[in-house]
Design an enzyme around this catalytic site. Structure first.
Site, mmCIF file in Angstrom:
data_model
loop_
_atom_site.group_PDB
_atom_site.id
_atom_site.type_symbol
_atom_site.label_atom_id
_atom_site.label_comp_id
_atom_site.label_asym_id
_atom_site.label_seq_id
_atom_site.Cartn_x
_atom_site.Cartn_y
_atom_site.Cartn_z
ATOM 1 N N GLY A 30 0.829 -1.435 0.096
ATOM 2 C CA GLY A 30 0.268 -0.061 -0.012
ATOM 3 C C GLY A 30 0.948 1.362 -0.006
ATOM 4 O O GLY A 30 0.533 2.208 -0.723
ATOM 5 N N CYS A 64 -8.931 -9.355 7.327
ATOM 6 C CA CYS A 64 -8.427 -7.931 7.623
ATOM 7 C C CYS A 64 -8.931 -7.515 9.055
ATOM 8 O O CYS A 64 -8.114 -6.960 9.863
ATOM 9 C CB CYS A 64 -8.496 -6.934 6.715
ATOM 10 S SG CYS A 64 -10.249 -6.752 6.120
ATOM 11 N N GLU A 78 0.648 -7.677 11.818
ATOM 12 C CA GLU A 78 -0.354 -8.350 11.283
ATOM 13 C C GLU A 78 -0.132 -9.815 10.831
ATOM 14 O O GLU A 78 0.756 -9.896 9.732
ATOM 15 C CB GLU A 78 -1.320 -7.529 10.223
ATOM 16 C CG GLU A 78 -2.460 -8.202 9.655
ATOM 17 C CD GLU A 78 -2.837 -7.386 8.462
ATOM 18 O OE1 GLU A 78 -2.328 -7.239 7.455
ATOM 19 O OE2 GLU A 78 -4.064 -7.127 8.380
ATOM 20 N N GLU A 116 -7.032 0.235 1.850
ATOM 21 C CA GLU A 116 -7.321 -0.631 3.014
ATOM 22 C C GLU A 116 -6.441 -1.595 3.416
ATOM 23 O O GLU A 116 -6.127 -2.489 2.391
ATOM 24 C CB GLU A 116 -8.694 -1.387 2.771
ATOM 25 C CG GLU A 116 -9.495 -1.640 3.765
ATOM 26 C CD GLU A 116 -9.421 -3.078 4.351
ATOM 27 O OE1 GLU A 116 -8.286 -3.314 4.946
ATOM 28 O OE2 GLU A 116 -10.161 -3.862 4.224
#
Ligand code: TXE
Length: 521
Positions: free
Chosen positions: A254, A305, A407, A271
């Site tokens: 991103g 997510c 993450e 996102e």
């Protein structure tokens, strides 16, 4: 007749779709299905078996440039943006109808490509249908408005126009769902676009573009390329012909896309996932909370997510909650998504599997206590080549650990304990991300304080994981910018234009007019 085969011997998709999907071509540029310009292809792997189940065309950078050029030409021709809103909405509804017609086949495609269960794929498809219908209805209600400028002779209006050429990049965890959150509002708004699904899971998007073509989306409006970001990403994102890039994926990619787009001042909507806290107070409805914590982290093997991967639990009930979760995690039925008895499937790829093993090692090295899972489930009935990883729980975690801050994007739950409400809130906000959070308490006032205090794009109180097309979705912090879904999700694809019309024209009167008596006075 070719059919996409699975290891179980069942055709993965129905005959009609399977033929056009297996035979290809798989790139769709300016209304023509075509092979890659260099003949390149990619094998697709069924995560439940590790076996190749079909092969698709893989675009080159030239193909990606051609797709953007087609979208640019179609937008500049102006036909799609000038198509009456009611007609565009009717096409969206037709796509939704075709999706319903083909849902069994599409669900099988999604399952074989991603590993998720058939039931999950069907839920995804129902959600895709809802998103299409939602944007068809929303765009029919004009968001234009009049502005009072304090002069009755002036009619001042804000109108909304399509932003132009959009590049829509999606990941592999919810392939069709996530690209539909982009395609539906982009089509509704009157934009033209290039869709790029993940190279790991492109099949359902290819099938979907066939449906869009059948529904009457004109040539050049929706183009499709698939391939690795490293090969075609720059052609799509570092491109002066692109007005907007909407991206769902990892933080590293991103930020790279945002940099590529910056010189062209293309709008970028990101996102980027999350590291989502799930906070449980001692006064919560514990059976419900425990069940939802379990679902929130282990559904789709944690490849979500908004997965609630950080359990933040009040010290006085922590042992009870963790013991219950361990027991429940051990009984989750993992298996091939095509098997109706499976409640969760494998990880999507070998890369994700390797990543989970690395995080487990890291967690142990960091001093967290591995209470269950941590590797391949001990089961003979799972295909040896599949990417299986058992639900995993680490207790006694703290914020210094990377398993708590990164993450992981897999079935790994970390447990942190708190004593006071302010500690719980501080822990919940102690993340660079800010996508989603959950809170469980029976104290209304506390629930309100927490839902307002948590810096996350979605906060569930006494619930977890739900969303609806009418409500905005997106993140604070490094979870991204912009919003998908809801009216904001349509506004992303629009420019707001102010039109000022004077019904009684008059000079501005600022600069003196030579010869005018007043001006020379
Ligand atoms: O994602 P990438 P990856 C997170 C999750 C996961 C990590 C990496 O933590 O472990 O990201 O996954 C395309 N220009 N999420 O590597 O690279 C790529 O082809 C343009 C969270 O699979 O972000 C694919 O279509 N495009 C997430 C898409 O970007 C590029 C879901 C996503 O891939 C590109 C998935 C480039 N230079 C992973 N490089 C979520 N938010 O739900 C890659 N791509």
């Amino acid at each position: 007749m070719t059919e996409i085969a699975t290891e179980t011997g069942t055709p993965a998709v129905g005959v009609e779709l399977s033929e056009r999907l297996t035979a290809g071509p798989h790139l769709y540029i300016d209304g023509r299905w075509q092979h890659s310009s260099d003949g390149g292809t990619r094998d697709l792997i069924n995560p439940a078996t590790g076996a190749v189940f079909t092969t698709v065309d893989e675009a080159t950078a030239d193909d990606a440039l051609a797709a953007v050029a087609a979208a640019r030409a179609a937008f500049d021709a102006g036909e799609w943006s000038a198509t009456p809103v009611a007609e565009r909405a009717a096409i969206l509804r037709r796509i939704a109808d075709l999706l319903v017609r083909d849902r069994e086949e599409l669900a099988r495609i999604e399952t074989v490509d991603t590993g998720k269960t058939l039931e999950e794929s069907k839920i995804d498809l129902a959600d895709v249908e809802s998103v299409l219908r939602y944007y068809a209805s929303l765009v029919e209600v004009s968001a234009d408005r009049l502005v009072d400028v304090g002069n009755p002779a002036v009619v001042s209006r804000i109108v909304h126009e399509p932003i132009g050429v959009c590049v829509l990049i999606a990941p592999w965890n919810y392939p069709l769902l996530q690209i539909s959150w982009k395609i539906a509002p982009a089509l509704a708004a009157g934009c033209t676009m290039v869709a790029k699904p993940s190279e790991v899971t492109p099949l359902s998007t290819i099938a979907f573009v066939h449906l869009c073509e059948e529904a009457g989306v004109p040539a050049g409006v929706l183009n499709l390329v698939q391939g690795a970001g490293s090969a075609i990403g720059d052609a799509l994102t570092d491109n002066p012909d692109v007005d907007l890039i909407s991206f769902t994926g990892g933080l590293t990619t991103g930020t790279r896309i945002a940099k590529a787009a910056a010189p062209h001042v293309s709008r970028v909507a990101l996102e980027l996932g999350g590291k989502n806290p799930h906070i449980v107070f001692a006064d919560a409805d514990l059976p419900a909370a425990i069940d939802q914590v379990l679902t929130g982290v282990f559904l789709h093997s944690g490849q979500v997510c908004s997965a609630g991967t950080r359990l933040i639990v009040e010290e006085s009930i922590a042992d009870e909650v963790v013991d219950a979760l361990i027991e429940r995690a051990g009984s989750i039925r993992m298996g091939d998504g095509l098997d109706p008895s499976s409640r969760t499937g494998p990880l999507v790829s070998e890369a994700q599997l390797t990543k989970m093993h690395e995080y487990v090692k890291l967690g142990v090295d960091e001093g967290a206590v591995l209470r269950t899972g941590g590797g391949r489930p001990d089961r003979d009935d799972l295909s040896p080549g599949g990417y299986w990883f058992a639900p995993t729980i680490f207790d006694r975690c703290d914020r210094s650990m990377r398993i708590v801050s990164d993450e992981t994007f897999g079935p790994i739950l970390t447990v942190e304990r708190f004593g006071t409400e302010s500690e719980a809130l501080a822990l919940g906000n102690d993340t660079e991300y800010g996508l989603a959070a959950g809170v469980w308490t029976s104290d209304d006032a506390r629930g309100e304080r927490l839902t307002r205090g948590l810096r996350h794009g979605t906060v569930w109180l006494n619930d977890f994981g739900y969303y609806t097309p009418a409500a905005e979705w997106g993140g604070f912090g490094k979870s991204g910018n912009g919003r998908e879904l809801g009216p904001t999700g349509l506004a992303e694809y629009q420019e707001a234009k102010h039109i000022w019309k004077n019904t009684s024209p008059a000079p501005a009167g600022w600069f003196p007019v030579p010869g005018d008596d007043d001006a020379t006075a």
